[in-house]
Design a protein around this motif. Sequence first.
Motif, PDB file in Angstrom:
ATOM      1  N   LEU A  38       0.881  -1.383   0.033  1.00 21.28           N
ATOM      2  CA  LEU A  38       0.096   0.056  -0.131  1.00 21.28           C
ATOM      3  C   LEU A  38       0.934   1.450   0.012  1.00 21.28           C
ATOM      4  CD1 LEU A  38      -2.867   0.972  -0.091  1.00 21.28           C
ATOM      5  CD2 LEU A  38      -2.711   1.069   2.399  1.00 21.28           C
ATOM      6  N   GLY A  39       1.944   1.091   0.636  1.00 21.59           N
ATOM      7  CA  GLY A  39       2.823   2.189   0.458  1.00 21.59           C
ATOM      8  C   GLY A  39       3.380   2.662  -0.981  1.00 21.59           C
ATOM      9  N   ALA A  40       3.264   1.849  -1.976  1.00 18.14           N
ATOM     10  CA  ALA A  40       3.437   2.271  -3.189  1.00 18.14           C
ATOM     11  C   ALA A  40       2.373   3.203  -3.879  1.00 18.14           C
ATOM     12  CB  ALA A  40       3.933   1.064  -3.983  1.00 18.14           C
ATOM     13  N   VAL A  41       1.016   3.036  -3.167  1.00 10.83           N
ATOM     14  CA  VAL A  41       0.065   3.517  -4.028  1.00 10.83           C
ATOM     15  C   VAL A  41      -0.569   4.725  -3.094  1.00 10.83           C
ATOM     16  CG1 VAL A  41      -0.243   1.876  -5.829  1.00 10.83           C
ATOM     17  CG2 VAL A  41      -1.403   1.853  -3.511  1.00 10.83           C
ATOM     18  N   ALA A  42      -0.247   4.834  -1.682  1.00 13.51           N
ATOM     19  CA  ALA A  42      -0.940   5.796  -0.990  1.00 13.51           C
ATOM     20  C   ALA A  42      -0.478   7.017  -0.999  1.00 13.51           C
ATOM     21  CB  ALA A  42      -0.843   5.335   0.579  1.00 13.51           C
ATOM     22  N   GLY A  43      -1.251   8.092  -0.984  1.00 20.70           N
ATOM     23  CA  GLY A  43      -0.705   9.531  -0.947  1.00 20.70           C
ATOM     24  C   GLY A  43      -1.153  10.257  -1.946  1.00 20.70           C
ATOM     25  N   GLY A  44      -1.392   9.500  -3.105  1.00 19.34           N
ATOM     26  CA  GLY A  44      -1.974  10.058  -4.297  1.00 19.34           C
ATOM     27  C   GLY A  44      -3.285  11.007  -4.408  1.00 19.34           C
ATOM     28  N   PHE A  45      -4.147  11.182  -3.543  1.00 22.31           N
ATOM     29  CA  PHE A  45      -5.244  11.410  -3.238  1.00 22.31           C
ATOM     30  C   PHE A  45      -5.371  13.023  -2.869  1.00 22.31           C
ATOM     31  CE2 PHE A  45      -6.902   7.278  -4.020  1.00 22.31           C
ATOM     32  CZ  PHE A  45      -7.631   7.497  -5.293  1.00 22.31           C
ATOM     33  N   SER A  46      -4.020  13.479  -2.754  1.00 26.21           N
ATOM     34  CA  SER A  46      -3.755  14.856  -2.314  1.00 26.21           C
ATOM     35  C   SER A  46      -3.988  15.796  -2.970  1.00 26.21           C
ATOM     36  CB  SER A  46      -2.509  15.062  -1.508  1.00 26.21           C
ATOM     37  OG  SER A  46      -1.572  14.835  -2.602  1.00 26.21           O
ATOM     38  N   THR A  47      -4.425  15.459  -4.441  1.00 23.03           N
ATOM     39  CA  THR A  47      -4.426  16.473  -5.625  1.00 23.03           C
ATOM     40  C   THR A  47      -5.953  17.203  -5.410  1.00 23.03           C
ATOM     41  OG1 THR A  47      -5.436  14.655  -6.807  1.00 23.03           O
ATOM     42  CG2 THR A  47      -3.028  15.199  -7.238  1.00 23.03           C
ATOM     43  N   ILE A  48      -6.839  16.484  -4.616  1.00 20.76           N
ATOM     44  CA  ILE A  48      -8.130  17.033  -4.623  1.00 20.76           C
ATOM     45  C   ILE A  48      -8.069  18.350  -4.080  1.00 20.76           C
ATOM     46  CG2 ILE A  48     -10.456  16.582  -3.422  1.00 20.76           C
ATOM     47  CD1 ILE A  48      -9.933  13.475  -3.628  1.00 20.76           C
ATOM     48  N   PHE A  49      -7.181  18.812  -2.975  1.00 18.73           N
ATOM     49  CA  PHE A  49      -7.322  20.004  -2.239  1.00 18.73           C
ATOM     50  C   PHE A  49      -6.207  20.980  -2.927  1.00 18.73           C
ATOM     51  CE2 PHE A  49      -8.046  16.578   0.973  1.00 18.73           C
ATOM     52  CZ  PHE A  49      -9.497  16.901   1.247  1.00 18.73           C
ATOM     53  N   SER A  50      -5.972  20.758  -4.233  1.00 19.81           N
ATOM     54  CA  SER A  50      -5.001  21.540  -4.817  1.00 19.81           C
ATOM     55  C   SER A  50      -5.695  22.611  -6.102  1.00 19.81           C
ATOM     56  CB  SER A  50      -3.895  21.040  -5.450  1.00 19.81           C
ATOM     57  OG  SER A  50      -4.269  20.236  -6.386  1.00 19.81           O
ATOM     58  N   THR A  51      -5.165  23.761  -6.257  1.00 18.01           N
ATOM     59  CA  THR A  51      -5.894  24.469  -7.308  1.00 18.01           C
ATOM     60  C   THR A  51      -5.643  23.888  -8.515  1.00 18.01           C
ATOM     61  OG1 THR A  51      -4.901  26.455  -5.864  1.00 18.01           O
ATOM     62  CG2 THR A  51      -5.695  26.803  -8.455  1.00 18.01           C
ATOM     63  N   MET A  52      -4.686  23.003  -8.782  1.00 19.37           N
ATOM     64  CA  MET A  52      -4.708  22.287 -10.144  1.00 19.37           C
ATOM     65  C   MET A  52      -5.807  21.518 -10.429  1.00 19.37           C
ATOM     66  SD  MET A  52      -1.779  19.578 -11.319  1.00 19.37           S
ATOM     67  CE  MET A  52      -2.299  18.399 -10.161  1.00 19.37           C
ATOM     68  N   TYR A  53      -6.179  20.809  -9.119  1.00 19.67           N
ATOM     69  CA  TYR A  53      -7.465  19.791  -9.278  1.00 19.67           C
ATOM     70  C   TYR A  53      -8.643  20.821  -9.689  1.00 19.67           C
ATOM     71  CZ  TYR A  53     -11.634  17.353  -7.693  1.00 19.67           C
ATOM     72  OH  TYR A  53     -12.874  16.605  -7.683  1.00 19.67           O
ATOM     73  N   ILE A  54      -8.592  21.892  -9.463  1.00 21.27           N
ATOM     74  CA  ILE A  54     -10.029  22.626  -9.686  1.00 21.27           C
ATOM     75  C   ILE A  54      -9.851  23.380 -11.219  1.00 21.27           C
ATOM     76  CG2 ILE A  54     -11.031  25.004  -9.454  1.00 21.27           C
ATOM     77  CD1 ILE A  54     -10.380  24.691  -6.499  1.00 21.27           C
ATOM     78  N   LEU A  55      -8.514  23.541 -11.622  1.00 25.24           N
ATOM     79  CA  LEU A  55      -8.287  23.942 -12.844  1.00 25.24           C
ATOM     80  C   LEU A  55      -8.452  22.648 -13.998  1.00 25.24           C
ATOM     81  CD1 LEU A  55      -7.074  26.172 -14.647  1.00 25.24           C
ATOM     82  CD2 LEU A  55      -4.974  25.267 -14.282  1.00 25.24           C
ATOM     83  N   LEU A  56      -8.058  21.489 -13.550  1.00 28.35           N
ATOM     84  CA  LEU A  56      -8.527  20.244 -14.332  1.00 28.35           C
ATOM     85  C   LEU A  56      -9.637  19.903 -14.418  1.00 28.35           C
ATOM     86  CD1 LEU A  56      -5.487  17.966 -13.333  1.00 28.35           C
ATOM     87  CD2 LEU A  56      -5.759  19.127 -15.365  1.00 28.35           C
ATOM     88  N   VAL A  57     -10.621  20.167 -13.248  1.00 23.26           N
ATOM     89  CA  VAL A  57     -12.147  20.044 -13.564  1.00 23.26           C
ATOM     90  C   VAL A  57     -12.568  20.979 -14.570  1.00 23.26           C
ATOM     91  CG1 VAL A  57     -14.106  20.289 -12.139  1.00 23.26           C
ATOM     92  CG2 VAL A  57     -12.279  19.002 -11.121  1.00 23.26           C
ATOM     93  N   VAL A  58     -12.349  21.974 -14.515  1.00 20.64           N
ATOM     94  CA  VAL A  58     -12.809  22.862 -15.419  1.00 20.64           C
ATOM     95  C   VAL A  58     -12.510  22.725 -16.977  1.00 20.64           C
ATOM     96  CG1 VAL A  58     -12.798  25.523 -16.222  1.00 20.64           C
ATOM     97  CG2 VAL A  58     -13.231  24.847 -13.900  1.00 20.64           C
ATOM     98  N   ILE A  59     -11.325  22.263 -17.211  1.00 14.56           N
ATOM     99  CA  ILE A  59     -10.606  22.057 -18.581  1.00 14.56           C
ATOM    100  C   ILE A  59     -11.296  20.898 -19.070  1.00 14.56           C
ATOM    101  CG2 ILE A  59      -8.564  21.173 -19.761  1.00 14.56           C
ATOM    102  CD1 ILE A  59      -6.986  22.890 -17.787  1.00 14.56           C
ATOM    103  N   PHE A  60     -11.524  19.761 -18.253  1.00 14.54           N
ATOM    104  CA  PHE A  60     -12.189  18.431 -18.580  1.00 14.54           C
ATOM    105  C   PHE A  60     -13.554  18.740 -18.664  1.00 14.54           C
ATOM    106  CE2 PHE A  60      -8.585  16.106 -16.399  1.00 14.54           C
ATOM    107  CZ  PHE A  60      -8.226  15.592 -17.595  1.00 14.54           C
ATOM    108  N   LEU A  61     -14.396  19.806 -17.928  1.00 13.55           N
ATOM    109  CA  LEU A  61     -15.574  19.902 -18.224  1.00 13.55           C
ATOM    110  C   LEU A  61     -15.923  20.587 -19.436  1.00 13.55           C
ATOM    111  CD1 LEU A  61     -18.399  19.736 -16.817  1.00 13.55           C
ATOM    112  CD2 LEU A  61     -17.987  21.665 -15.804  1.00 13.55           C
TER     113      LEU A  61
END
Length: 109
Positions: A38-61
Amino acid sequence: MQYLKGLLSAIASLFLAVLVPTLLAVLHEMSRSRTTGLGAVAGGFSTIFSTMYILLVVIFLLMFYGASRVQNKTLGIFLFWIPSILTSVIGFLILATAGHLFGGSRIPQ
């Protein structure tokens, strides 16, 4: 039908905005480290709280919205319906799997 397309676009955009950076980060970390389990894949979901996440949502939308407005039926199927449904199904499968694994479900014996 427009409401369905809008809702499907929003759901697919949310899942893509989480999955794309997470997948790239996991692949990058897996290639650099020797962590197993699990240590190999854990920690990847921190992107939810970043500005990049909001920007990607808008671009994909916007991309899904543009693809949903295509007048040609064949292009609409290949550019909107298949990617949006596939992304939504994969996202919901990941959520269901995580909920089942971490939700404390037990196999009856």
